[in-house]
Design a protein around this motif. Structure first.
Motif, PDB file in Angstrom:
ATOM      1  N   GLY A 161      25.838  47.542  48.649  1.00 16.06           N
ATOM      2  CA  GLY A 161      25.234  46.549  49.542  1.00 16.06           C
ATOM      3  C   GLY A 161      24.351  45.527  48.830  1.00 16.06           C
ATOM      4  N   THR A 162      24.125  45.720  47.517  1.00 18.44           N
ATOM      5  CA  THR A 162      23.300  44.753  46.766  1.00 18.44           C
ATOM      6  C   THR A 162      23.994  43.397  46.727  1.00 18.44           C
ATOM      7  OG1 THR A 162      22.567  46.556  45.342  1.00 18.44           O
ATOM      8  CG2 THR A 162      22.180  44.322  44.536  1.00 18.44           C
ATOM      9  N   LYS A 163      23.205  42.357  47.067  1.00 19.59           N
ATOM     10  CA  LYS A 163      23.780  41.001  47.027  1.00 19.59           C
ATOM     11  C   LYS A 163      23.456  40.357  45.685  1.00 19.59           C
ATOM     12  CE  LYS A 163      23.889  39.683  51.925  1.00 19.59           C
ATOM     13  NZ  LYS A 163      24.648  40.834  52.245  1.00 19.59           N
ATOM     14  N   CYS A 164      24.469  39.758  45.083  1.00 24.11           N
ATOM     15  CA  CYS A 164      24.268  39.078  43.797  1.00 24.11           C
ATOM     16  C   CYS A 164      24.180  37.576  44.016  1.00 24.11           C
ATOM     17  CB  CYS A 164      25.442  39.360  42.856  1.00 24.11           C
ATOM     18  SG  CYS A 164      25.581  41.088  42.409  1.00 24.11           S
ATOM     19  N   LEU A 165      23.465  36.919  43.120  1.00 29.06           N
ATOM     20  CA  LEU A 165      23.394  35.454  43.157  1.00 29.06           C
ATOM     21  C   LEU A 165      24.776  34.888  42.815  1.00 29.06           C
ATOM     22  CD1 LEU A 165      20.090  34.844  41.126  1.00 29.06           C
ATOM     23  CD2 LEU A 165      20.427  34.542  43.593  1.00 29.06           C
ATOM     24  N   PRO A 166      25.048  33.657  43.235  1.00 30.09           N
ATOM     25  CA  PRO A 166      26.315  33.034  42.845  1.00 30.09           C
ATOM     26  C   PRO A 166      26.500  33.101  41.330  1.00 30.09           C
ATOM     27  CG  PRO A 166      25.185  31.672  44.458  1.00 30.09           C
ATOM     28  CD  PRO A 166      24.229  32.780  44.101  1.00 30.09           C
ATOM     29  N   ALA A 167      27.744  33.334  40.901  1.00 24.27           N
ATOM     30  CA  ALA A 167      28.034  33.496  39.476  1.00 24.27           C
ATOM     31  C   ALA A 167      29.323  32.753  39.137  1.00 24.27           C
ATOM     32  CB  ALA A 167      28.179  34.983  39.149  1.00 24.27           C
ATOM     33  N   GLY A 168      29.475  32.439  37.863  1.00 21.42           N
ATOM     34  CA  GLY A 168      30.690  31.747  37.424  1.00 21.42           C
ATOM     35  C   GLY A 168      31.757  32.748  37.017  1.00 21.42           C
ATOM     36  N   LEU A 169      33.007  32.439  37.321  1.00 25.09           N
ATOM     37  CA  LEU A 169      34.121  33.297  36.905  1.00 25.09           C
ATOM     38  C   LEU A 169      35.303  32.396  36.580  1.00 25.09           C
ATOM     39  CD1 LEU A 169      35.401  36.155  36.647  1.00 25.09           C
ATOM     40  CD2 LEU A 169      36.001  35.987  39.078  1.00 25.09           C
ATOM     41  N   SER A 170      35.919  32.601  35.420  1.00 25.98           N
ATOM     42  CA  SER A 170      37.126  31.831  35.105  1.00 25.98           C
ATOM     43  C   SER A 170      38.109  32.720  34.365  1.00 25.98           C
ATOM     44  CB  SER A 170      36.783  30.586  34.288  1.00 25.98           C
ATOM     45  OG  SER A 170      36.179  30.971  33.078  1.00 25.98           O
ATOM     46  N   LEU A 171      39.365  32.414  34.566  1.00 22.25           N
ATOM     47  CA  LEU A 171      40.450  33.210  33.973  1.00 22.25           C
ATOM     48  C   LEU A 171      40.790  32.630  32.605  1.00 22.25           C
ATOM     49  CD1 LEU A 171      42.660  35.425  34.405  1.00 22.25           C
ATOM     50  CD2 LEU A 171      44.074  33.628  35.434  1.00 22.25           C
ATOM     51  N   CYS A 172      40.932  33.478  31.595  1.00 19.91           N
ATOM     52  CA  CYS A 172      41.339  33.027  30.259  1.00 19.91           C
ATOM     53  C   CYS A 172      42.867  33.116  30.170  1.00 19.91           C
ATOM     54  CB  CYS A 172      40.730  33.917  29.175  1.00 19.91           C
ATOM     55  SG  CYS A 172      38.928  33.940  29.188  1.00 19.91           S
ATOM     56  N   PRO A 173      43.484  32.341  29.281  1.00 24.78           N
ATOM     57  CA  PRO A 173      44.950  32.339  29.170  1.00 24.78           C
ATOM     58  C   PRO A 173      45.542  33.731  28.919  1.00 24.78           C
ATOM     59  CG  PRO A 173      43.999  30.566  27.856  1.00 24.78           C
ATOM     60  CD  PRO A 173      42.846  31.373  28.370  1.00 24.78           C
ATOM     61  N   ASP A 174      44.794  34.605  28.246  1.00 25.19           N
ATOM     62  CA  ASP A 174      45.344  35.942  27.940  1.00 25.19           C
ATOM     63  C   ASP A 174      45.121  36.959  29.067  1.00 25.19           C
ATOM     64  OD1 ASP A 174      42.635  36.447  27.821  1.00 25.19           O
ATOM     65  OD2 ASP A 174      42.655  37.296  25.800  1.00 25.19           O
ATOM     66  N   GLN A 188      25.649  45.040  35.983  1.00 27.51           N
ATOM     67  CA  GLN A 188      25.964  43.965  36.929  1.00 27.51           C
ATOM     68  C   GLN A 188      27.403  43.424  36.833  1.00 27.51           C
ATOM     69  OE1 GLN A 188      23.067  41.132  37.737  1.00 27.51           O
ATOM     70  NE2 GLN A 188      24.439  39.877  38.954  1.00 27.51           N
ATOM     71  N   VAL A 189      27.812  43.035  35.653  1.00 32.80           N
ATOM     72  CA  VAL A 189      29.130  42.389  35.534  1.00 32.80           C
ATOM     73  C   VAL A 189      30.230  43.397  35.884  1.00 32.80           C
ATOM     74  CG1 VAL A 189      30.718  41.284  33.917  1.00 32.80           C
ATOM     75  CG2 VAL A 189      28.280  40.709  33.863  1.00 32.80           C
ATOM     76  N   LYS A 190      30.071  44.620  35.405  1.00 33.13           N
ATOM     77  CA  LYS A 190      31.087  45.641  35.700  1.00 33.13           C
ATOM     78  C   LYS A 190      31.161  45.898  37.203  1.00 33.13           C
ATOM     79  CE  LYS A 190      30.504  48.103  31.346  1.00 33.13           C
ATOM     80  NZ  LYS A 190      29.795  49.209  30.722  1.00 33.13           N
ATOM     81  N   ARG A 191      29.986  45.977  37.834  1.00 30.78           N
ATOM     82  CA  ARG A 191      29.967  46.260  39.282  1.00 30.78           C
ATOM     83  C   ARG A 191      30.490  45.067  40.077  1.00 30.78           C
ATOM     84  NH1 ARG A 191      24.110  47.452  40.046  1.00 30.78           N
ATOM     85  NH2 ARG A 191      24.457  48.318  42.097  1.00 30.78           N
ATOM     86  N   MET A 192      30.192  43.844  39.617  1.00 31.58           N
ATOM     87  CA  MET A 192      30.694  42.657  40.323  1.00 31.58           C
ATOM     88  C   MET A 192      32.218  42.625  40.284  1.00 31.58           C
ATOM     89  SD  MET A 192      28.010  39.775  38.999  1.00 31.58           S
ATOM     90  CE  MET A 192      28.490  38.373  39.970  1.00 31.58           C
ATOM     91  N   LEU A 193      32.770  42.873  39.096  1.00 32.19           N
ATOM     92  CA  LEU A 193      34.235  42.828  38.988  1.00 32.19           C
ATOM     93  C   LEU A 193      34.865  44.025  39.704  1.00 32.19           C
ATOM     94  CD1 LEU A 193      34.422  41.376  35.397  1.00 32.19           C
ATOM     95  CD2 LEU A 193      35.513  40.369  37.405  1.00 32.19           C
ATOM     96  N   ALA A 194      34.194  45.180  39.630  1.00 32.73           N
ATOM     97  CA  ALA A 194      34.717  46.365  40.337  1.00 32.73           C
ATOM     98  C   ALA A 194      34.746  46.110  41.846  1.00 32.73           C
ATOM     99  CB  ALA A 194      33.864  47.587  40.014  1.00 32.73           C
ATOM    100  N   SER A 195      33.754  45.364  42.343  1.00 32.25           N
ATOM    101  CA  SER A 195      33.701  45.101  43.796  1.00 32.25           C
ATOM    102  C   SER A 195      34.888  44.258  44.241  1.00 32.25           C
ATOM    103  CB  SER A 195      32.384  44.390  44.171  1.00 32.25           C
ATOM    104  OG  SER A 195      32.452  43.025  43.808  1.00 32.25           O
TER     105      SER A 195
END
Ligand code: URA
Length: 237
Positions: A161-174, A188-195
């Motif tokens: 239920g923890t809310k994160c601030l807006p974050a940047g995400l972009s896909l790399c060619p690989d 944080q990053v692991k949990r954000m992507l896991a969510s």
């Protein structure tokens, strides 16, 4: 600047221990103001007098700042009874400065970690109020998509239920991705992507503010920050 003992000055420069300094002075290898130093307890003004060891002038710095390329398998802590810490990678003289890591990277996370003895600096870098961006390169079990990118831009809500601030995400060619966050919640990053159903398989920090990891540093290697690099930590890329 107040007067300072010669042995404390040399010690604070992180080049030798008090015992070694005694020996260096005894051996006539230290000069103070152009004269061979004779006593470790000699007091002098570090702003005006030059101290040399074997002919090399020492530069006094109140605080110390290093960039470390953190290897996997090492704890972001000062000391641990059982496991190796990032501070264990430093020389005994440098350890004596009272160094600590600025924030934490997980044991398996690699990349840019700042190490210092300046508590105010560390606090500023970590605080979300400073709005300092941290850039990570993540490998995920499957590639992120436009839905994930939009969710990050909006601010994801973690499983608890923890809310994160807006974050940047972009896909790399690989198929890996780049994540930019301004906070440093636990995993944080692991949990954000896991969510988003994208568990992380490898994570490396590449940048803090405008300071990029020096790619000539091998995992486990570190070096002092230049004055410009130190300023760049607080800047936007
Ligand atoms: N986010 C994580 O999940 N782990 C880290 O080590 C750093 C940021």
């Amino acid at each position: 600047m107040p007067l300072m003992r010669l042995d404390k000055f040399i010690c604070d420069c992180g080049v030798a221990s008090r015992r070694e300094i005694k020996q260096l002075i005894k051996a006539g290898r230290v000069t103070l103001g152009g004269e061979t130093a004779v006593a470790p307890e000699t007091k002098f003004d570090p702003e005006t007098a030059v101290v040399t060891i074997d002919g090399t002038a020492l530069k006094y710095e109140k605080f110390h700042y290093f960039m470390l390329n953190k290897p996997a398998g090492v704890l972001s802590a000062t000391d641990d009874g059982k496991q190796k810490t990032v501070i264990d990678l430093f020389s005994p003289e440098q350890k004596r400065l009272g160094l600590f890591p600025v924030g934490r990277l997980d044991k398996d996370t690699t990349g840019l970690l700042l190490i210092t003895d300046d508590g105010d600096f560390a606090h500023k870098v970590i605080s979300p109020k400073s709005e300092i961006e941290k850039l990570y390169h993540a490998e995920t079990a499957s590639p992120v998509n436009d839905g994930d990118i939009a969710a990050f831009a909006h601010g994801v809500t973690l499983a608890d239920g923890t809310k994160c601030l807006p974050a940047g995400l972009s896909l790399c060619p690989d198929g890996s991705c780049l994540v930019t966050v301004m906070e440093g919640k636990y995993h944080q990053v692991k949990r954000m992507l896991a969510s988003r159903g994208k568990p992380v398989t490898a994570l490396e920090r590449l940048r803090i503010g405008a300071l990029e990891l020096d790619d000539s540093l091998k995992p486990g290697e570190y070096r002092p920050l230049t004055a410009d690099e130190l300023c760049s930590v607080m800047k936007k890329k």
